[in-house]
Write a protein that holds these residues in place. Structure first.
Motif, PDB file in Angstrom:
ATOM      1  N   SER A 116       0.961  -0.852  -0.193  1.00 14.57           N
ATOM      2  CA  SER A 116       0.428  -0.013  -0.118  1.00 14.57           C
ATOM      3  C   SER A 116       1.153   0.969  -0.226  1.00 14.57           C
ATOM      4  O   SER A 116       0.654   2.922   0.434  1.00 14.57           O
ATOM      5  N   GLY A 117       1.980   0.771   0.352  1.00 15.53           N
ATOM      6  CA  GLY A 117       2.910   2.489   0.222  1.00 15.53           C
ATOM      7  C   GLY A 117       3.638   3.140  -1.671  1.00 15.53           C
ATOM      8  O   GLY A 117       2.586   3.002  -2.594  1.00 15.53           O
ATOM      9  N   GLY A 118       4.350   3.530  -1.671  1.00 17.35           N
ATOM     10  CA  GLY A 118       4.276   5.109  -2.640  1.00 17.35           C
ATOM     11  C   GLY A 118       4.872   3.898  -3.928  1.00 17.35           C
ATOM     12  O   GLY A 118       4.800   4.041  -5.046  1.00 17.35           O
ATOM     13  N   ARG A 119       5.837   3.078  -3.231  1.00 18.91           N
ATOM     14  CA  ARG A 119       7.149   2.036  -3.953  1.00 18.91           C
ATOM     15  C   ARG A 119       5.610   1.351  -4.770  1.00 18.91           C
ATOM     16  O   ARG A 119       5.924   1.101  -5.980  1.00 18.91           O
ATOM     17  N   GLU A 120       4.711   0.897  -4.075  1.00 20.30           N
ATOM     18  CA  GLU A 120       3.240  -0.893  -5.042  1.00 20.30           C
ATOM     19  C   GLU A 120       2.450   0.820  -5.775  1.00 20.30           C
ATOM     20  O   GLU A 120       2.416  -0.031  -7.046  1.00 20.30           O
ATOM     21  N   HIS A 121       1.951   2.317  -5.344  1.00 20.53           N
ATOM     22  CA  HIS A 121       1.679   2.726  -6.254  1.00 20.53           C
ATOM     23  C   HIS A 121       2.739   2.824  -8.167  1.00 20.53           C
ATOM     24  O   HIS A 121       2.480   2.519  -8.968  1.00 20.53           O
ATOM     25  N   ALA A 122       3.816   3.244  -7.504  1.00 21.12           N
ATOM     26  CA  ALA A 122       5.254   3.142  -8.842  1.00 21.12           C
ATOM     27  C   ALA A 122       4.724   2.214  -9.274  1.00 21.12           C
ATOM     28  O   ALA A 122       5.216   1.917 -10.846  1.00 21.12           O
ATOM     29  N   LEU A 123       5.013   1.104  -9.175  1.00 21.21           N
ATOM     30  CA  LEU A 123       5.130  -0.999  -9.582  1.00 21.21           C
ATOM     31  C   LEU A 123       3.810  -0.396 -10.385  1.00 21.21           C
ATOM     32  O   LEU A 123       3.676  -0.716 -11.678  1.00 21.21           O
ATOM     33  N   GLY A 124       2.544  -0.110  -9.638  1.00 17.25           N
ATOM     34  CA  GLY A 124       1.590  -0.485 -11.554  1.00 17.25           C
ATOM     35  C   GLY A 124       0.724   0.373 -11.775  1.00 17.25           C
ATOM     36  O   GLY A 124       1.143   0.042 -13.081  1.00 17.25           O
ATOM     37  N   TRP A 125       1.440   1.712 -11.241  1.00 21.34           N
ATOM     38  CA  TRP A 125       1.574   3.025 -12.395  1.00 21.34           C
ATOM     39  C   TRP A 125       2.844   2.704 -13.108  1.00 21.34           C
ATOM     40  O   TRP A 125       2.536   2.817 -14.991  1.00 21.34           O
ATOM     41  N   LYS A 126       3.961   2.242 -13.574  1.00 20.85           N
ATOM     42  CA  LYS A 126       4.498   1.868 -14.246  1.00 20.85           C
ATOM     43  C   LYS A 126       4.324   0.068 -15.091  1.00 20.85           C
ATOM     44  O   LYS A 126       4.258   0.285 -16.397  1.00 20.85           O
ATOM     45  N   LEU A 127       3.551  -0.422 -14.775  1.00 21.18           N
ATOM     46  CA  LEU A 127       3.364  -2.237 -15.024  1.00 21.18           C
ATOM     47  C   LEU A 127       2.093  -1.864 -16.118  1.00 21.18           C
ATOM     48  O   LEU A 127       1.442  -1.790 -17.066  1.00 21.18           O
ATOM     49  N   ALA A 128       1.676  -0.416 -15.575  1.00 17.82           N
ATOM     50  CA  ALA A 128      -0.013   0.150 -16.218  1.00 17.82           C
ATOM     51  C   ALA A 128       0.296   0.436 -17.410  1.00 17.82           C
ATOM     52  O   ALA A 128      -0.146   0.818 -18.801  1.00 17.82           O
ATOM     53  N   GLN A 129       1.644   0.475 -17.993  1.00 16.59           N
ATOM     54  CA  GLN A 129       2.346   1.352 -19.582  1.00 16.59           C
ATOM     55  C   GLN A 129       2.189   0.545 -20.317  1.00 16.59           C
ATOM     56  O   GLN A 129       2.783   0.827 -21.564  1.00 16.59           O
ATOM     57  N   SER A 130       1.900  -0.513 -19.647  1.00 12.20           N
ATOM     58  CA  SER A 130       3.220  -1.546 -20.642  1.00 12.20           C
ATOM     59  C   SER A 130       1.559  -2.617 -21.976  1.00 12.20           C
ATOM     60  O   SER A 130       0.385  -2.394 -21.848  1.00 12.20           O
TER      61      SER A 130
END
Ligand code: AMP
Ligand code: GLY
Length: 420
Positions: free
Chosen positions: A10-24
């Protein structure tokens, strides 16, 4: 067919991972469990509810990506793998590199991975005797996970004695502090070197530097991290080669030799002294907040590397490519963090649009269309720029537009990178 992803954390790291993966182009829906006020498709399952997470991943046929260390140390990867579910991260045995500092130190020692000299104790009197017998400064570390608080860097012998008493006698960290490490203090410059591995080979992510202390000038107590930038001049090309070969590749091959495949992000916290690297700690996961600026700079498709890491085919892919720009993440925290702080304060100014910055959420929640504070580290404002100075100015410009009553941030994130 598009692959749906479940991100655990639930942290900033997980938001960033989701943000990046959603661009694939290969990724469909990205779910977050439990996520935060900035993530979409949140699922109400906590990170330690491994069976429930597995059930969700199985129903939705997701590939799961684990952010934090606690479920990794509890064996989430082992459970998912037994059930035939695709998951990215190290097994419980592999995660001992982070979950037991003693295991990690002994592993480094027997495999010749550069780290500070150390001794292990479970008896306070013997530990104090050792303190009095050495002529160098010490760091006292609790063996197990202690949310980043189990390390006490000591300036003199009385401080070391009181740290020993705190952990072994007062048992401030419970079972995590049943044993301690007394380690030589190394005074140098710290940086983070993170790689992605499939157990056979490891590819470097971009270098970065964290800012662990709460106040400007690296003053005050340690936190989870108050900001980070990437790349960092602390690790030049020669040093990067040295760390890649003598820390990362040696760790992955030594683990393999010992019968453990390390699959996932391998994070080495490095102290550089006189041009030489020493491993201060390993983490079996991405750094937070290092993940945010690193992923802002990542040009390659993260999904490809995660899939190859699970499949053991990382060597088939080219090295990861990175934008030449710098990126900086400044953490906006609740005043009072890392001690106690208020919650439920409304955050304003989040809807400002800006091409080269992104506000990753951490301790936030969404209630009736409002975004409220819900943790110590609240937001990670991350910006890019052609130079580090540009990225810093850009991030702080964006921060000026965000407000809530107890907003606090350091004003010097990235500054130590300007003089390298
Ligand atoms: P760790 O969780 O082991 O990385 O420790 C937390 C912080 O303590 C590190 O980021 C360093 O700032 C500091 N630290 C840990 N080990 C040492 C050491 N041997 N010498 C100096 N500082 C250290
Ligand atoms: N930023 C330090 C960590 O993730 O452990």
């Amino acid at each position: 067919m598009l692959i749906d992803i479940l991100i655990v954390g639930s942290g900033g790291r997980e938001h960033a991972l989701g943000w990046k993966l959603a661009q694939s182009p290969k990724v469909g829906t990205v779910y977050h469990a439990p996520g935060n006020g900035g993530t979409l498709n949140n699922v109400e399952i906590e990170v330690h509810e491994i069976e429930k997470l597995a059930q969700f991943a199985s129903e939705k046929k997701c590939l799961t990506v684990v952010g934090p260390e606690v479920p990794l140390a509890a064996g989430i990867v082992d459970t998912f793998t037994k059930k035939g579910l695709a998951i990215f991260g190290p097994t419980k045995d592999a995660a001992r590199l982070e979950s037991s500092k003693i295991w990690a130190k002994n592993f480094m020692k027997r495999n010749g991975i550069p780290t500070a000299r150390f001794e292990i104790f479970d008896d306070a009197a013997k530990a104090i005797e050792y303190v009095n017998s050495v002529d160098y400064s010490l760091v006292v570390k609790a063996d197990g996970l202690a949310a980043g608080k189990g390390v006490i860097v000591c300036n003199d012998k009385p401080e070391a004695v009181s740290a020993i008493n705190k952990i072994l006698v007062e048992k401030s960290f419970g079972a995590s502090g049943a044993k301690i490490i007394l380690e030589e203090r190394i005074d140098g410059v710290e940086a983070s070197y993170i790689a992605i591995s499939d157990g056979n080979v490891a590819y470097p992510m971009a270098t970065s530097q964290d800012h662990k202390r709460i106040y400007d000038g690296d003053k005050g107590p340690n936190t989870g991290g108050m900001g980070a930038y990437s790349p960092t001049g602390v690790i030049n090309a020669i040093l990067a080669k040295d760390i890649q070969k003598n820390v990362i590749e040696k760790t992955v091959s030594s683990m393999k030799k010992e019968g453990i495949l390390f699959c996932g992000f391998l994070y080495a916290g490095i102290m550089v002294k006189d041009g030489k690297p020493f491993v201060l700690e390993f983490n079996a996961r991405m750094g937070d907040p290092e993940c945010q600026p690193i992923l802002m700079r990542m040009e390659s498709d993260l999904f490809d590397y995660i899939q190859a890491s699970i499949d053991g085919t990382l060597s088939h892919l080219p090295p990861i490519s990175w934008r030449r720009q710098s990126a900086v993440c400044v953490v906006l925290a609740s005043k009072g963090y890392p001690e106690s702080y208020p919650k439920n304060e409304e955050i304003l100014g989040l809807d400002v649009q800006d091409q080269d910055s992104y506000v990753f959420h951490a301790g936030t929640k969404r209630v009736d269309g409002k975004v409220l504070t819900n943790g110590g580290r609240v937001l990670g404002v991350t910006a890019t720029g052609d130079t580090l100075q540009d990225a810093i100015s850009h991030a702080y410009g964006r921060i000026a537009k965000i407000s809530w009553p107890g907003k606090y941030c350091r004003t010097d994130i990235g500054k130590k990178g300007l003089t390298l």
